[in-house]
Design a protein around this motif. Structure first.
Motif, PDB file in Angstrom:
ATOM      1  N   ALA A  32     -20.049  26.616  28.581  1.00 55.84           N
ATOM      2  CA  ALA A  32     -18.842  25.823  28.255  1.00 55.84           C
ATOM      3  C   ALA A  32     -17.778  26.850  28.592  1.00 55.84           C
ATOM      4  O   ALA A  32     -16.394  26.211  28.427  1.00 55.84           O
ATOM      5  N   THR A  33     -17.713  28.170  28.746  1.00 54.48           N
ATOM      6  CA  THR A  33     -16.596  29.194  28.918  1.00 54.48           C
ATOM      7  C   THR A  33     -17.091  29.969  30.237  1.00 54.48           C
ATOM      8  O   THR A  33     -17.404  31.195  30.161  1.00 54.48           O
ATOM      9  N   ASP A  36     -15.900  34.263  34.843  1.00 51.87           N
ATOM     10  CA  ASP A  36     -16.214  34.792  36.032  1.00 51.87           C
ATOM     11  C   ASP A  36     -17.852  34.244  36.312  1.00 51.87           C
ATOM     12  O   ASP A  36     -18.431  34.766  37.474  1.00 51.87           O
ATOM     13  N   ALA A  58     -11.247  25.956  31.117  1.00 48.06           N
ATOM     14  CA  ALA A  58      -9.969  25.129  30.995  1.00 48.06           C
ATOM     15  C   ALA A  58      -9.117  25.982  32.241  1.00 48.06           C
ATOM     16  O   ALA A  58      -8.139  25.303  32.591  1.00 48.06           O
ATOM     17  N   ASP A  59      -9.410  26.860  32.512  1.00 51.95           N
ATOM     18  CA  ASP A  59      -8.655  27.494  33.779  1.00 51.95           C
ATOM     19  C   ASP A  59      -9.152  27.210  35.076  1.00 51.95           C
ATOM     20  O   ASP A  59     -10.016  27.816  35.450  1.00 51.95           O
ATOM     21  N   GLY A 107     -12.543  32.984  23.925  1.00 43.86           N
ATOM     22  CA  GLY A 107     -11.617  33.886  24.393  1.00 43.86           C
ATOM     23  C   GLY A 107     -11.167  34.042  25.726  1.00 43.86           C
ATOM     24  O   GLY A 107     -11.329  33.026  26.312  1.00 43.86           O
ATOM     25  N   VAL A 108     -10.754  35.191  26.168  1.00 47.65           N
ATOM     26  CA  VAL A 108     -10.384  35.252  27.705  1.00 47.65           C
ATOM     27  C   VAL A 108     -10.961  36.230  28.202  1.00 47.65           C
ATOM     28  O   VAL A 108     -11.879  37.006  27.779  1.00 47.65           O
ATOM     29  N   GLN A 112      -8.535  37.379  33.225  1.00 49.98           N
ATOM     30  CA  GLN A 112      -7.206  36.774  32.744  1.00 49.98           C
ATOM     31  C   GLN A 112      -6.404  37.903  32.033  1.00 49.98           C
ATOM     32  O   GLN A 112      -5.125  37.984  32.387  1.00 49.98           O
TER      33      GLN A 112
HETATM   34  C1  LIG Z   1     -14.851  35.513  27.664  1.00 51.05           C
HETATM   35  S1  LIG Z   1     -14.561  34.621  29.003  1.00 51.05           S
HETATM   36  C2  LIG Z   1     -16.086  34.074  29.564  1.00 51.05           C
HETATM   37  C3  LIG Z   1     -16.733  34.982  30.422  1.00 51.05           C
HETATM   38  C4  LIG Z   1     -17.931  34.750  30.911  1.00 51.05           C
HETATM   39  N1  LIG Z   1     -19.066  34.311  29.916  1.00 51.05           N
HETATM   40  C5  LIG Z   1     -18.579  35.303  32.107  1.00 51.05           C
HETATM   41  O1  LIG Z   1     -19.554  36.022  31.856  1.00 51.05           O
HETATM   42  O2  LIG Z   1     -17.628  35.588  33.241  1.00 51.05           O
HETATM   43  C6  LIG Z   1     -13.846  33.162  28.244  1.00 51.05           C
HETATM   44  C7  LIG Z   1     -13.653  31.910  29.345  1.00 51.05           C
HETATM   45  O3  LIG Z   1     -13.530  30.894  28.536  1.00 51.05           O
HETATM   46  C8  LIG Z   1     -12.314  30.180  28.989  1.00 51.05           C
HETATM   47  N2  LIG Z   1     -12.124  29.413  27.864  1.00 51.05           N
HETATM   48  C9  LIG Z   1     -11.435  29.564  26.460  1.00 51.05           C
HETATM   49  N3  LIG Z   1     -11.205  28.739  25.533  1.00 51.05           N
HETATM   50  C10 LIG Z   1     -11.756  27.406  26.298  1.00 51.05           C
HETATM   51  C11 LIG Z   1     -11.510  26.080  26.102  1.00 51.05           C
HETATM   52  N4  LIG Z   1     -11.098  25.689  24.697  1.00 51.05           N
HETATM   53  N5  LIG Z   1     -12.295  25.488  27.088  1.00 51.05           N
HETATM   54  C12 LIG Z   1     -12.392  25.767  28.209  1.00 51.05           C
HETATM   55  N6  LIG Z   1     -12.486  27.128  28.395  1.00 51.05           N
HETATM   56  C13 LIG Z   1     -12.045  28.113  27.602  1.00 51.05           C
HETATM   57  C14 LIG Z   1     -11.484  31.111  29.499  1.00 51.05           C
HETATM   58  O4  LIG Z   1     -10.602  30.528  30.269  1.00 51.05           O
HETATM   59  C15 LIG Z   1     -12.215  32.152  29.821  1.00 51.05           C
HETATM   60  O5  LIG Z   1     -12.348  31.908  31.563  1.00 51.05           O
END
Ligand SMILES: C[S@@+](CC[C@H](N)C(=O)[O-])C[C@H]1O[C@@H](n2cnc3c(N)ncnc32)[C@H](O)[C@@H]1O
Length: 314
Positions: A32-33, A36, A58-59, A107-108, A112
């Motif tokens: 869900a997140t 990368d 979301a991004d 989080g981010v 980002q």
């Molecule tokens: C910590 S990073 C995830 C990194 C990923 N697990 C990886 O291995 O590359 C969090 C990601 O979740 C996205 N994000 C945060 N809150 C979100 C939401 N409410 N809905 C969708 N995406 C979300 C952010 O844009 C970001 O790209």
């Protein structure tokens, strides 16, 4: 820069994520997140040939990059842009109603944070944006220009646990009567004018994080996501959440406890009359945290807390 020379966000706690989510065979998982795509790449590498992962972010920029990275996976990987709070409708848009496992790594991403033009970091100058999705209505600059002093104080106190929240909010309101705060440097200077000495860096981190949480309504989104994730899981499916902020971790912990308990009758009732069944079994009695080696290799892992639960039912 080509894909192989690019630096990707380093995924945290990969081993437990794989262990929890790859427990069932022939499955559909949701990342869900996606970020990368680090966790998704590991899941697809270690999972069986039948494994399919749906990635959500979301991004749009993050999504496009992860799609390019994971293109070689073909039909095993699908990506969809959106906020995970709308999990059920995002899955519905792909014709999916039930899944076997869901990951949220909140989080981010490092990418980002490292891009000054996104405005997430006090370390480089950039516009005070902080939106994960550029279609969101309010930027950080917008909130700083319009919220009442008391509302700003509440954000800094509640989301940032900042002791000098009131004084920082007052300094912002005083500043904006002369000139709007538009850049990360503008905010940094105000925080530094209030907080002196060794606490300055921690306060900067807390204020920037608090504002980011408010801009993206991160706690509201997490609450809706947890409820939707429970509805989307098949019996036996796993939900894994990695949080980096005590308020997020508390929300996850309380949600898991509530759904494990089921019954909401007052304790003085001799027997249950609500009939609300237990929906989850908690798989992590205490949150899992990265070991010293992982933290030494990736300092952004230091505040990570992983909680996992299994959906009950036939
Ligand atoms: C910590 S990073 C995830 C990194 C990923 N697990 C990886 O291995 O590359 C969090 C990601 O979740 C996205 N994000 C945060 N809150 C979100 C939401 N409410 N809905 C969708 N995406 C979300 C952010 O844009 C970001 O790209």
């Amino acid at each position: 820069m080509n894909e192989s020379s690019e630096r990707f966000h380093t995924p945290v706690l990969v081993e437990p994520v794989l262990q929890f989510l790859l427990a069932a065979k022939g499955q559909i998982l949701v990342d869900a997140t996606l970020g990368d795509g680090g966790h998704t790449a590991a899941l697809l590498t270690k999972g069986g040939a039948e494994l399919r992962v749906i990635g959500i972010d979301a991004d749009g920029e993050a999504l496009a990059r992860a799609q390019a990275r994971l293109r070689k996976e073909g039909e095993r990987f699908q990506a969809v842009q959106g906020n995970f709070r709308a999990l059920l409708s995002l899955l519905g848009s792909l014709g999916v109603t039930k899944v076997d496992g869901i990951l949220a790594d909140l989080g981010v991403s490092s990418r980002q944070i490292d891009r000054p033009e996104r405005g997430f970091s006090y370390l480089a100058d950039g516009p005070l944006d902080m939106r994960m999705n550029p279609n969101l209505p309010h930027t950080a600059a917008g909130l700083l220009a319009t919220l009442e002093q008391e509302e700003l104080k509440k954000i800094f106190r509640e989301y940032g646990e900042e002791k000098l929240a009131g004084r920082i909010a007052r300094a912002i309101v005083q500043h904006r009567t002369q000139r709007a705060l538009l850049s990360t440097n503008d905010l940094r200077q105000i925080v530094q004018s209030v907080v002196k000495g060794p606490h300055q860096i921690k306060s900067l981190a807390r204020i920037f994080q608090a504002l980011r949480i408010a801009v993206n309504d991160e706690l509201g989104a997490l609450s809706e996501f947890l409820q939707s994730a429970l509805a989307a899981l098949r019996p036996g499916g796993r939900l894994v959440v990695i949080s980096y902020h005590s308020l997020e971790d508390r929300l996850v912990k309380q949600f898991f406890k509530k759904e494990e308990k089921g019954c909401t009758c007052p304790p003085e009732f001799p027997a249950c009359v609500c009939g609300k069944p237990s929906q989850l079994t908690i798989l992590t009695k205490k949150p899992l945290v990265p070991g010293p080696e992982e933290i030494a290799a990736n300092s952004r892992a230091r505040s990570a807390r992983l909680r996992a639960a299994k959906k009950l039912g036939a």
